[in-house]
Design a protein around this motif. Structure first.
Motif, PDB file in Angstrom:
ATOM      1  N   THR A   1     -17.261  88.236  75.907  1.00  0.00           N
ATOM      2  CA  THR A   1     -16.715  87.308  74.912  1.00  0.00           C
ATOM      3  C   THR A   1     -16.675  85.874  75.450  1.00  0.00           C
ATOM      4  O   THR A   1     -15.781  85.099  75.130  1.00  0.00           O
TER       5      THR A   1
ATOM      6  N   VAL B   1     -26.906  86.161  84.082  1.00  0.00           N
ATOM      7  CA  VAL B   1     -26.937  86.846  85.382  1.00  0.00           C
ATOM      8  C   VAL B   1     -25.509  87.065  85.873  1.00  0.00           C
ATOM      9  O   VAL B   1     -25.236  86.981  87.066  1.00  0.00           O
TER      10      VAL B   1
ATOM     11  N   SER C   1     -16.621  94.215  75.623  1.00  0.00           N
ATOM     12  CA  SER C   1     -15.756  93.348  76.415  1.00  0.00           C
ATOM     13  C   SER C   1     -15.010  94.207  77.430  1.00  0.00           C
ATOM     14  O   SER C   1     -14.893  95.423  77.266  1.00  0.00           O
ATOM     15  N   SER C   2     -14.485  93.541  78.459  1.00  0.00           N
ATOM     16  CA  SER C   2     -13.679  94.249  79.461  1.00  0.00           C
ATOM     17  C   SER C   2     -12.239  94.413  78.986  1.00  0.00           C
ATOM     18  O   SER C   2     -11.468  95.122  79.627  1.00  0.00           O
TER      19      SER C   2
ATOM     20  N   VAL D   1     -31.899  78.080  77.343  1.00  0.00           N
ATOM     21  CA  VAL D   1     -31.210  77.186  76.402  1.00  0.00           C
ATOM     22  C   VAL D   1     -32.058  76.954  75.154  1.00  0.00           C
ATOM     23  O   VAL D   1     -32.205  77.869  74.329  1.00  0.00           O
TER      24      VAL D   1
ATOM     25  N   VAL E   1     -34.903  83.587  77.697  1.00  0.00           N
ATOM     26  CA  VAL E   1     -34.390  82.462  76.894  1.00  0.00           C
ATOM     27  C   VAL E   1     -33.789  81.435  77.843  1.00  0.00           C
ATOM     28  O   VAL E   1     -32.859  81.750  78.598  1.00  0.00           O
TER      29      VAL E   1
ATOM     30  N   GLY F   1     -18.803  82.071  76.263  1.00  0.00           N
ATOM     31  CA  GLY F   1     -19.344  81.046  75.377  1.00  0.00           C
ATOM     32  C   GLY F   1     -20.579  81.485  74.601  1.00  0.00           C
ATOM     33  O   GLY F   1     -20.610  81.420  73.364  1.00  0.00           O
ATOM     34  N   VAL F   2     -21.607  81.960  75.300  1.00  0.00           N
ATOM     35  CA  VAL F   2     -22.859  82.329  74.622  1.00  0.00           C
ATOM     36  C   VAL F   2     -22.600  83.462  73.631  1.00  0.00           C
ATOM     37  O   VAL F   2     -23.061  83.418  72.482  1.00  0.00           O
TER      38      VAL F   2
ATOM     39  N   TYR G   1     -16.394  97.883  77.814  1.00  0.00           N
ATOM     40  CA  TYR G   1     -17.407  98.341  78.774  1.00  0.00           C
ATOM     41  C   TYR G   1     -16.810  98.792  80.108  1.00  0.00           C
ATOM     42  O   TYR G   1     -17.514  99.351  80.948  1.00  0.00           O
TER      43      TYR G   1
ATOM     44  N   LYS H   1      -9.391  91.162  73.626  1.00  0.00           N
ATOM     45  CA  LYS H   1     -10.523  90.298  73.261  1.00  0.00           C
ATOM     46  C   LYS H   1     -11.381  90.985  72.199  1.00  0.00           C
ATOM     47  O   LYS H   1     -11.946  90.314  71.319  1.00  0.00           O
TER      48      LYS H   1
END
Ligand code: NAP
Length: 337
Positions: free
Chosen positions: A169, A260, A191-192, A285, A283, A171-172, A211, A196
């Protein structure tokens, strides 16, 4: 001008406030009084020397900034005094594929970035801020939102009814959620943290998976599609998630390789990629054309970036620690001007 620079050697402890002479814009350049900057995981990696340890220091970090044009250099016609603008991530990337020159024109490394009250940018390297967005909101867009747009729209061609899986969760991923919703896709978010996941649901996620408590999330995601597999994975996890992403996606589906977070090197079984006709799309940006397309869509639908927290300029280092902690949801912002 006031700024923060990575001084001497890499590390958050070496990110220090500094004063530099006020810059003057040259031909086809504009000076922007920065009002806000947002943090990306890339900026943290940059400061810690994990992005490119051979970068020249001192360096002003942060790719993303929004502010107001207060001086234009000779020949400038695209922008005028008083315009509200955002800097484009790669100053020299207007459209097409990325070149060496494009990578060399990235703000916040190798070029000085937006953790400063003043930036000099190319007139081609700024984009008008939509009226409905605050400077804090606008400052979240140039890297994370454009990356999500490039993955799902420019390269991904996601359409209504497609199933899109988003990891985490940050920014991207939260921008990808907002964009996938605009496109009419079905959205699965991992999400962990359960709280969230609830926030992701409130933003429009249809299914959510923790996850940490469900380490085989890729199987659960497949199950949610009657074992067909999802159409598209926005892969920000990296080494620790990539193989699972390959197993979550349907034959002919797409994995957008973006992040990464759990490492940049993995041993990968190639056979499933070829046997399933998978599309593994890198990808980086995106160009200004994608940024402008994103802004048209966001403006049309009045999409507001999800700002987790705004830190004052004096607490910029604390903002980096907050991002590093992983406690955030969406974007972390530093107010500058
Ligand atoms: N290729 C490009 O052009 C490009 C552009 C932008 C970013 N990136 C990369 O994309 C990644 C995300 O960037 P960002 O700025 O969005 O980061 P961010 O805002 O710091 O997001 C981090 C979030 O990702 C989630 N996460 C961490 N480890 C994870 C894992 N192993 N599996 C799934 N989710 C995990 C966590 O969310 P939860 O707390 O919900 O678990 C964490 O809070 C980074 O690696 C960054 O370098 C690449």
């Amino acid at each position: 001008m006031k700024a923060y620079e990575i001084r001497g050697k890499f590390g958050l402890e070496n990110l220090v406030a500094c004063e530099r002479p006020d810059p003057t814009p040259g031909p086809f350049q504009v000076r922007v009084r920065v009002k806000a900057t947002s943090l990306n995981f890339r900026d943290l990696m940059m400061v810690e020397g994990r992005y490119n340890p051979s970068l020249k220091l001192p360096l002003i970090p942060n790719s993303d900034g929004a502010g107001v044009v207060d001086e234009v250099g000779p020949g400038v016609t695209r922008v005028k005094l008083g315009d509200r603008v955002m800097g484009a991530f790669s100053q020299a990337w207007l459209a097409g594929e990325p070149s060496r020159a494009v990578h060399q024109s990235a703000l916040g490394g190798p070029l000085d970035g937006a953790l400063a009250d003043t930036m000099v940018l190319r007139e081609e390297g700024v984009v008008a801020t939509p009226d409905y967005l605050s400077d804090e909101e606008a400052a979240t867009l140039p890297c994370a939102a454009v990356t999500a747009w490039s993955a799902l729209v420019t390269h991904g061609a996601v359409k209504a009814g497609d199933v899109v899986l988003l990891q985490g969760t940050g920014g991207v991923s939260i921008f990808a959620l907002q964009i996938a919703k605009l496109l009419g896709a079905r959205i699965i978010v991992t999400s962990s943290r359960d709280e969230k996941l609830e926030r992701a649901r409130a933003l429009g996620a249809h299914d959510v998976i923790n996850y940490v408590t469900t380490p085989d999330w890729e199987k659960v995601a497949r199950g949610l599609t009657k074992n067909v597999g999802v159409d598209h994975v926005v892969e920000v996890g990296g080494a620790g998630t990539f193989e699972k992403s390959l197993r979550a996606v349907r034959p002919g589906g797409t994995v957008s390789v973006i992040g990464v977070l759990s490492g940049g090197a993995a041993t990968v079984q190639l056979t499933p990629i070829l046997m399933q006709n998978l599309r593994v799309q890198g990808v980086v940006v995106g160009h200004r054309e994608s940024f402008e397309a994103l802004l048209r869509a966001f403006t049309q639908h009045a999409v507001r970036p999800v700002v987790d927290r705004v830190f004052p300029f004096e607490e910029a280092v604390a903002a980096f620690h907050h991002l590093k902690s992983g406690a955030h949801f969406g974007k972390v912002v530093v107010r500058v001007g």
